[in-house]
Write an enzyme that holds these catalytic residues in place. Structure first.
Site, PDB file in Angstrom:
ATOM      1  N   ILE A  99     115.843   7.793 -34.773  1.00 32.55           N
ATOM      2  CA  ILE A  99     116.373   6.508 -35.203  1.00 32.55           C
ATOM      3  C   ILE A  99     115.609   5.362 -34.549  1.00 32.55           C
ATOM      4  CG2 ILE A  99     118.183   6.681 -33.433  1.00 32.55           C
ATOM      5  CD1 ILE A  99     120.046   5.095 -35.348  1.00 32.55           C
ATOM      6  N   CYS A 100     115.507   4.256 -35.266  1.00 34.54           N
ATOM      7  CA  CYS A 100     114.914   3.006 -34.799  1.00 34.54           C
ATOM      8  C   CYS A 100     113.403   3.149 -34.625  1.00 34.54           C
ATOM      9  CB  CYS A 100     115.611   2.550 -33.514  1.00 34.54           C
ATOM     10  SG  CYS A 100     115.257   0.848 -33.033  1.00 34.54           S
TER      11      CYS A 100
END
Length: 181
Positions: A99-100
């Protein structure tokens, strides 16, 4: 077993929320500290990891999750044991979640070549041949789940539950926490 890697400077919400949702689904989850058991996130919250990297049993791994946070991502990328564990998870056919900024780790390792993925705009230029979906919060391509950023922590965590335990379990967890995404 689901392992969540924590390097100094990790994004707290991107690690804690998915881990919490996975545990609510009855999955065994262990937070893994790269530099030791106490790991401080990007907003100054210190978390005590369940294990150190040396204690991970790769044979029991069914999923490896990589939270974002630029410091945490840099810590993972600079750690040869962490990158070797990511490569082993990929080679074994384990699920990978990132994620991110963390999807850039998978892109740098060639795992997202010509695959769809979501990530934070700060790493769009680092994604190589990845087909970045700039609108989707969460993308699943093969056995890789990627997500945009901290704002996607709940849908990301619920998608991780879904791929391991099925859509009914993910919906049950969403209902229990009153998630309305």
């Amino acid at each position: 077993m689901v392992y969540i890697l924590l390097g100094e400077g990790f994004e707290e919400a991107e690690a804690i929320v998915p881990g919490d949702l996975l545990r609510r689904a009855g999955l065994e989850v262990a937070y893994v500290g790269l530099e030791g058991p106490a790991v401080t996130g990007s907003h100054g919250i210190t978390v005590t990891a369940d294990l150190t990297l040396e204690q991970v049993d790769a044979q029991k791994m069914e999923m490896l999750v990589l939270p974002g946070g630029l410091g945490g991502v840099a810590s993972i990328q600079m750690d040869l044991f962490a990158t070797a564990l990511i490569q082993k998870a990929y080679a074994q056919g384990c699920w990978l979640g990132a994620i991110c900024a963390a999807p850039s780790i998978l892109a740098n390792l060639g795992m997202l070549d010509r695959r769809r993925a979501a990530c934070h705009p700060c790493v769009w230029d680092e994604m190589g041949s990845t087909a970045v979906d700039r609108e989707a919060q969460v993308v699943v391509d093969g056995r890789i789940v990627t997500a945009q950023a901290a704002g996607a922590a709940y849908p990301f965590g619920l998608k991780l539950v879904e791929v391991l335990k099925g859509p009914e379990e993910a919906q049950k967890i969403a209902d229990a926490i009153l998630y309305r995404g």
